[in-house]
Design a protein around this motif. Structure first.
Motif, PDB file in Angstrom:
ATOM      1  N   ILE B 144       0.720  -1.164  -0.117  1.00 43.06           N
ATOM      2  CA  ILE B 144      -0.110  -0.105   0.158  1.00 43.06           C
ATOM      3  C   ILE B 144       0.943   1.088  -0.088  1.00 43.06           C
ATOM      4  CG2 ILE B 144      -1.813   1.384   1.274  1.00 43.06           C
ATOM      5  CD1 ILE B 144      -2.499  -1.871   2.182  1.00 43.06           C
ATOM      6  N   TYR B 147       2.289   2.385  -3.661  1.00 39.43           N
ATOM      7  CA  TYR B 147       1.228   3.302  -4.439  1.00 39.43           C
ATOM      8  C   TYR B 147       0.745   4.539  -3.861  1.00 39.43           C
ATOM      9  CZ  TYR B 147       0.407  -0.945  -7.029  1.00 39.43           C
ATOM     10  OH  TYR B 147       0.301  -2.239  -8.262  1.00 39.43           O
ATOM     11  N   VAL B 393      -5.523   3.157   0.384  1.00 32.46           N
ATOM     12  CA  VAL B 393      -5.489   2.000   1.092  1.00 32.46           C
ATOM     13  C   VAL B 393      -6.561   1.362   0.904  1.00 32.46           C
ATOM     14  CG1 VAL B 393      -6.190   1.168   3.456  1.00 32.46           C
ATOM     15  CG2 VAL B 393      -4.579   3.039   3.589  1.00 32.46           C
ATOM     16  N   VAL B 396      -5.697  -0.748  -3.387  1.00 29.91           N
ATOM     17  CA  VAL B 396      -5.098  -1.757  -3.540  1.00 29.91           C
ATOM     18  C   VAL B 396      -5.219  -2.783  -2.329  1.00 29.91           C
ATOM     19  CG1 VAL B 396      -2.196  -1.804  -2.904  1.00 29.91           C
ATOM     20  CG2 VAL B 396      -3.080   0.075  -4.349  1.00 29.91           C
ATOM     21  N   GLY B 397      -5.392  -2.288  -1.049  1.00 32.73           N
ATOM     22  CA  GLY B 397      -5.817  -2.920   0.536  1.00 32.73           C
ATOM     23  C   GLY B 397      -6.512  -4.189  -0.292  1.00 32.73           C
TER      24      GLY B 397
END
Ligand SMILES: Nc1ncnc2c1ncn2[C@@H]1O[C@H](COP(=O)(O)OP(=O)(O)OP(=O)(O)O)[C@@H](O)[C@H]1O
Ligand SMILES: [Mg+2]
Lengths: 302, 467
Positions: B144, B147, B393, B396-397
């Motif tokens: 994360i 990114y 977050v 990507v998370g």
């Protein structure tokens, strides 16, 4: 009238436009146009719609490269710049000519104060050592940034925008946006200020406030002003010298009274055909004769 | 629910609402049947004779259609009436929705977030043990944060200066290969190569900038897209140097300022020096703090630059380029600095990426990466660091989380692989966010200077830039 001749030669011209021509494809938007603006005066450029006034401004401020002609800017110190050879941003940066736009161009997402700070970009850039020194918090930049806010405050006050300083520029009413654009141009500390129809769309009260602002600019800072305007009350009220443009050609040049009574100007504004101009001229002269005032016009046709 | 609490006031409204909900649910089901019948319903596979054949997955298709129809029904029949009623009640009571004083969490959001990030690795070690923390720290944390950093870097170009750059991943690649090649050939350390990679990427930013910055808007976007592809193709085809599609492997790990190393054989190995059991988790935890530091650096520089003349010029450029020129701003150098600064952070992130993976290949720098980074910037709210971090977050998370969602197999069948739906969900999330928050999570912009009070500028005044 001694000053009311067609060839006004000022002693201290700040801007000299000589034989300016601008062609767009087949259209000759400006055709062999020459005039001078005197230092410390308000020079108005008037003419019917589509006469080529904005095009003249765009040539002076480098947004168009003229097809022909020479534009000379003479600064206070005697330094001369050939504006047709400079890129647009250097005309503001080095030759010290600032402008506003007919359709307002503010940074609408920035606040009023930020608009005025962006205008001081070059001075601040130098003070911040082209960002490097400023990034490390050198005191020179801090001082310069305080000074830039002071200058912004001065113009906010002049444009009566102080209480809206932290609002987005796009949120201001129309008249205030016009004043802000002028204030922003003044923050570049120009010697010549070019205003493209600053009174367009203003109500009478805002128009009056604008007149005061322009007069203040001239008397307090000594900045010369070049003004495009349709509103004759503004033109006649504040300008020292009027140049009239029609179909890209100059048809009259002199002080406001002279131009106001010039039959060719009257004809241009009344929108008569070319062959009717003689009639109009005769008519106007007749009227003038009966009233008993000499117009001082030569009445010559080109 | 609405149908229980409001029978007195509108006795006849209820059946019509239910009927409408049923109708809309039917149509929603129909539409999703049409949409998904090829996407999801048809499955291709190879049979024993290696022939490609297909079969229908009716069960899975039914689940998709059912979710759409039931969701629509619940929304129309219950959720929307309830929301409307709440709005009405609020309007009646005359309380404005916007409250000036924010809650404690809101005011100290940044400090709380930073502290949470700092204690994140030790907490995950405590929760999951040294080896178990690998997943939390590496797959979630580091992934994360990379990114976040990339998006913050791109934010300078797209969010502040308003230059649409679709080839940002090229600078990421330049940074990664700078580190990979210079460390394998010359044995230079990570801490020397990190700034070098940034400088190289910035140089590439300027080289790209010169021909491209005359272009505006869509044209700029397309040329930057092409530039990204050129870099990737060079990496694939210049096999003597880059080893082509095989990639560069065996890239040296970063060390803790040359004092402790993470190489297993090294005498100054971190775990050995401290008498800890051997694990790759320590390296990842170290990398987590490195990327956290790099992110903070990016944020700090961005915040500082925004208050400097160059940062203001970037934003002014986004708002109106012609007005900028009329104020004596050299738009060419202004755009170039934006490109170079953005590229530099891309380069930092790239060299970090190479040090983390120990392996780089052109496959990591495909267009979709640029698209994802750009999507994060747009979703977060162009120009807003907080919004972009939140978007990173979530996006990507969220996609990483999909890999962990094995319980979905119970619903959709044993051969359901959630990560294959990553892009579908990504797209869906984008559409949803853009519907409800068209200016991104944080749509307003904080002014860089103020005279009396600092008021945020609503997103409706700011422009996206035209090139
Ligand atoms: N970029 C351009 N390309 C082609 N023609 C142009 C361009 N700019 C101006 N013109 C033409 O030149 C002529 C003069 O236009 P200009 O805008 O200078 O008039 P103006 O005197 O400012 O009029 P207004 O009072 O309406 O503002 C018009 O016929 C216009 O169509
Ligand atoms: Mg005009």
């Amino acid at each position: 009238m001694v000053t009311g001749t067609a060839t006004t030669m000022s002693k201290d011209p700040i801007l000299k436009v000589e034989h300016l021509s601008m062609r767009f494809g087949g259209l000759m938007a400006i055709n062999d146009f020459s005039f001078e603006a005197t230092r410390g005066e308000i020079t108005a450029l008037i003419g019917p719609n589509g006469a080529g006034k904005t095009t003249v401004f765009n040539c002076i401020t480098g947004f168009y490269k003229p097809t022909m002609g020479m534009i000379t800017m003479r600064q206070k110190g005697g330094k001369e710049f050939l504006l047709e050879r400079l890129p647009d941003f250097e005309i503001t940066k080095r030759a010290k000519v600032a402008r506003t736009f007919q359709n307002i161009r503010l940074f609408s997402g920035l606040t009023v104060l930020e608009n005025l700070l962006v205008a001081q970009h070059n001075a601040l850039m130098r003070a911040s050592g082209y960002t490097i020194l400023g990034l490390f918090g050198f005191p020179a930049y801090k001082k310069a940034s305080l000074a830039s806010i002071e200058l912004a405050k001065y113009w906010l006050d002049k444009a009566s925008l102080t209480d809206r300083a932290d609002d987005p520029a796009g949120d201001l009413p129309y008249g205030a946006q016009r004043r802000l654009e002028i204030a922003r141009a003044m923050c570049t500390q120009p010697e010549l200020l070019c205003l493209d129809e600053p009174a367009a769309g203003l109500n009478p009260r805002e128009s009056l406030a604008l007149n005061t602002l322009l007069r203040d600019i001239r008397t307090d800072t000594g900045t010369s002003i070049l003004l495009i305007e349709h509103d004759m009350s503004v033109v006649m009220e504040i300008s020292d010298h009027v140049v009239v443009l029609e179909y890209g050609q100059k048809i009259s040049d002199g002080n406001p009274q002279f131009v106001q009574n010039d039959p060719k100007v009257i004809a241009a504004y009344l929108g008569v055909e070319d062959d009717e101009v003689d009639e109009v001229i005769a008519e106007v002269e007749q009227v003038a004769a009966t009233v008993g005032h000499g117009t001082g016009s030569t009445g010559e046709r080109p | 629910m609405a149908n229980i609490s409001s029978p007195v006031s509108e006795p006849h409204a209820e059946p019509s609402v239910l009927a409408r909900a049923l109708k809309e649910a039917f149509f929603a089901g129909l539409v999703s049947l049409g949409l998904f019948c090829l996407f999801v319903g048809v499955e291709t596979y190879q049979n024993i004779n290696n022939e490609l054949v297909w079969r229908m997955r009716w069960g899975l298709l039914a689940v998709f259609v059912g979710v759409a129809a039931v969701g629509r029904f619940l929304n129309v029949a219950f959720i929307r009436p309830a929301l409307d009623k709440r709005k009405l009640a609020k309007a009646k009571s005359g309380i404005l929705d916007v409250s000036e004083d924010k809650g404690f969490f809101h005011r100290h959001f940044l400090k709380i977030a930073l502290i949470a990030l700092l204690i994140y690795p030790p907490v995950s070690v405590m929760l999951r043990g040294v080896q178990g923390s690998l997943l939390l720290v590496d797959n979630f944390g580091i992934q994360i944060l990379i990114y976040v950093m990339l998006a913050w870097g791109l934010n300078i170009v797209v969010g502040l200066a308003g230059l649409l750059d679709l080839g940002y991943v090229a600078f990421y690649a330049v940074g990664a290969y700078s580190y990979a090649l210079l460390s394998t050939h010359f044995g230079l350390s990570f801490w020397v190569l990190l700034p070098l990679a940034g400088i190289f990427a910035a140089l590439w930013g300027i080289i790209l900038g010169f021909p491209v910055l005359r272009l505006r808007g869509d044209y700029l976007a397309i040329v930057t897209l092409a530039f990204g592809e050129i870099i990737r193709l060079v990496l694939i085809n210049w096999t003597e140097v880059t080893k082509g599609t095989f990639g560069v492997s065996g890239i040296a790990k970063a060390s803790i300022f040359g004092i402790w190393s993470f190489d297993v054989g090294s005498p100054s190995n971190f775990a050995k020096s401290f008498g800890l059991p051997m694990s790759s988790a320590y390296y990842k935890i170290f990398l987590f703090y490195v990327i956290l530091f790099l992110c903070m650096l990016t944020a700090y520089v961005t915040i500082r630059l925004r208050r400097m003349p160059i940062g203001r010029a970037w934003e002014a450029l986004r708002e109106d380029e012609i007005a900028c020129r009329s104020l004596g701003i050299n738009t060419v150098t202004t755009k170039l600095t934006a490109f170079a600064t953005g590229a530099m952070f891309g380069g930092f992130a790239g060299s970090f990426f190479a040090a983390r993976q120990g392996f780089v290949s052109p496959e990591s720098f495909v267009f979709i990466e640029s698209a994802v980074i750009l999507a994060i910037v747009v979703l977060g709210g162009m120009g807003s660091l907080t919004g972009i971090a939140i978007a990173a977050v979530v996006m990507v998370g969220g996609t990483e989380l999909l890999r962990e969602m094995n319980f979905l197999k119970a619903i959709f069948g044993p051969d359901f692989t959630p990560e294959l739906y990553r892009m579908l969900i990504f797209g869906l999330a984008m559409v949803v966010v853009m519907l409800f928050k068209p200016r991104g999570f944080v749509g307003s912009r904080a002014p860089s200077a103020f005279l009396h009070t600092q008021k945020n500028v609503s997103g409706s005044f700011t422009k996206e830039g035209h090139g």
